[in-house]
Write an enzyme that holds these catalytic residues in place. Structure first.
Site, short mmCIF file in Angstrom:
data_model
loop_
_atom_site.label_atom_id
_atom_site.label_comp_id
_atom_site.label_asym_id
_atom_site.label_seq_id
_atom_site.Cartn_x
_atom_site.Cartn_y
_atom_site.Cartn_z
N GLY A 85 0.87 -1.17 0.00
CA GLY A 85 0.00 0.00 0.00
C GLY A 85 0.90 1.22 0.00
O GLY A 85 1.82 1.33 0.84
N GLN A 107 -5.80 -8.68 -2.31
CA GLN A 107 -5.86 -7.66 -1.25
C GLN A 107 -7.30 -7.33 -0.87
O GLN A 107 -7.58 -6.94 0.26
CB GLN A 107 -5.16 -6.36 -1.74
CG GLN A 107 -3.66 -6.44 -1.84
CD GLN A 107 -3.20 -6.81 -3.24
OE1 GLN A 107 -3.91 -7.48 -3.98
NE2 GLN A 107 -2.01 -6.38 -3.60
N ASP A 116 -1.32 4.81 -6.48
CA ASP A 116 0.11 4.67 -6.18
C ASP A 116 0.90 5.85 -6.73
O ASP A 116 2.03 6.11 -6.29
CB ASP A 116 0.65 3.35 -6.75
CG ASP A 116 0.12 2.20 -5.92
OD1 ASP A 116 -1.04 1.80 -6.13
OD2 ASP A 116 0.84 1.76 -5.01
O1 MRU Z 1 0.64 -4.03 -4.53
P1 MRU Z 1 0.03 -3.23 -3.40
O2 MRU Z 1 -0.84 -4.04 -2.51
O3 MRU Z 1 1.07 -2.41 -2.68
O4 MRU Z 1 -0.93 -2.20 -4.15
C1 MRU Z 1 -1.71 -1.32 -3.40
C2 MRU Z 1 -2.57 -0.45 -4.22
O5 MRU Z 1 -2.57 -0.49 -5.44
C3 MRU Z 1 -3.40 0.57 -3.50
O6 MRU Z 1 -4.59 0.81 -4.18
C4 MRU Z 1 -2.60 1.88 -3.41
O7 MRU Z 1 -1.31 1.65 -2.95
C5 MRU Z 1 -3.26 2.86 -2.54
S1 MRU Z 1 -3.19 2.34 -0.84
C6 MRU Z 1 -3.86 3.57 0.11
#
Ligand code: MRU
Length: 348
Positions: A49, A198, A239
């Site tokens: 995240g 997730q 991200d």
């Molecule tokens: O691969 P991850 O689980 O790190 O990806 C997370 C996401 O894509 C979330 O939507 C993003 O980081 C926003 S978290 C507040």
């Protein structure tokens, strides 16, 4: 109601990390006393995240400073750790933002022990500021959703953007939480979010613990859900949001935005200012993380595809600004970002 979870805890001499790969079955915590451990926790997705990655990396820099405190070359050692942490994952800009903030603190510092104190204060500040930003975004996003509704709403979210992904409350899931707190949420639908799940492992777990009304669907059921007309908003995190308003987020976000436009639902992107990347002009400049094809060929110990089959596994995608209705940050709300020459200009 259960207390909100946290992804990491700073103990003053170590960083405790909740291993999100083991949820929802087990709550396992690991304790890291050096920046290499924090690097591995991020790279292996124990902590994930965008905001939580940035927060963890900041504490990783503090641990590097502690280890180098009495070295003659303490500054070089800290800078080396910053460079290493920057290699942990490529897409979430919060990582580079946090590391730049930590690096900036080193200017004018004269000793290793002074660096320790200053860096520790800064990492704690980054952590606390993120929690406060999420609360503010929750209010702003919920206001926008309630503007156009005459009762509790159904929304659809993707991936995990909750307390587990941030300093607390969450970004997109923070808006959902705030709607829930206001009695304005009738249901949050959650894409399971292949391949790391997730949505089913983390978002569903967070919502169930807090009594937030939620319902799980496979990613490919989103079209049917949106076609039903029940869901008026797709709410996602980010991200990286670049200068023209294009958004990188978990793979599948682009699909949802296209579907939402087709079926007349709104798309809301919720992210703190630390996710803004004003230096990259548009989405074509975003590095998209590609992960091992085995994430698609196997579930746990079990093969779900023939061994060795070719696999395409980008873990983020880019949604063009033209498909986004609202961007919410703690600095304010941008509606229809594609209609602005410089959509991030009003966010200061
Ligand atoms: O691969 P991850 O689980 O790190 O990806 C997370 C996401 O894509 C979330 O939507 C993003 O980081 C926003 S978290 C507040």
């Amino acid at each position: 109601m259960s207390e909100q979870v946290v992804p990491v805890i700073w103990r003053g001499d170590c960083l405790e990390v909740l291993d999100q790969r083991r949820l929802p079955g087990e709550e396992v915590w690991h304790s890291y006393r050096d920046s290499v451990g924090v690097f591995e926790a991020i790279a292996s997705m124990q902590v994930r995240g965008a905001p939580a990655i940035g927060i963890s990396a900041a504490y990783g820099v503090v641990l590097a400073a502690f280890a180098a405190r009495d070295e003659v070359d303490w500054r070089i050692a800290i800078e080396r750790a910053i460079d290493e942490l920057a290699e942990s994952r490529p897409t979430a800009v919060n990582l580079f933002w946090a590391l730049r903030r930590m690096q900036g603190c080193l200017e004018g510092i004269g000793s290793g022990s002074e660096a320790c104190a200053v860096l520790e204060r800064e990492a704690i500040r980054i952590h606390e500021e993120d929690a406060a930003a999420n609360r503010r975004m929750g209010e702003l996003g919920a206001d926008v959703i309630q503007e156009g509704s005459d009762g509790p709403v159904e929304v659809l979210t993707h991936c995990n953007t909750g307390a587990l992904a941030t300093g607390g409350h969450g970004t997109a899931l923070g808006v959902v939480r705030t709607l829930h707190e206001r009695g304005a949420l009738s249901m949050v639908h959650m894409d399971e979010t292949r391949p790391w799940l997730q949505g089913s492992r983390l978002t569903a777990w967070e919502c169930m613990r807090e009594g937030i009304r939620c319902s799980l669907n496979v990613d490919s059921a989103a079209a049917t859900l949106l076609a039903s007309g029940r869901v008026r908003w797709v709410i996602v995190g980010a991200d990286r949001i670049v200068a023209n308003g294009d958004v990188a987020n978990k793979i599948g976000t682009l699909n949802l935005a296209i579907l939402a436009r087709h079926f007349g639902a709104g798309v809301m992107v919720v992210a703190p200012a630390s996710t803004l990347d004003r230096e990259t002009p548009d989405g074509s400049g975003i590095v998209i993380e590609q992960r091992d094809g085995n994430e698609l060929r196997r579930v746990g110990e079990r093969d779900i595809a023939p061994a060795g089959v070719a696999a395409f596994n980008p873990v983020f995608d880019v949604t063009p600004a033209a498909l986004i209705d609202v961007i919410v940050t703690e600095q304010g709300v941008v509606r229809n970002p594609a209609r602005h020459t410089n959509p991030l200009a009003s966010l200061v």
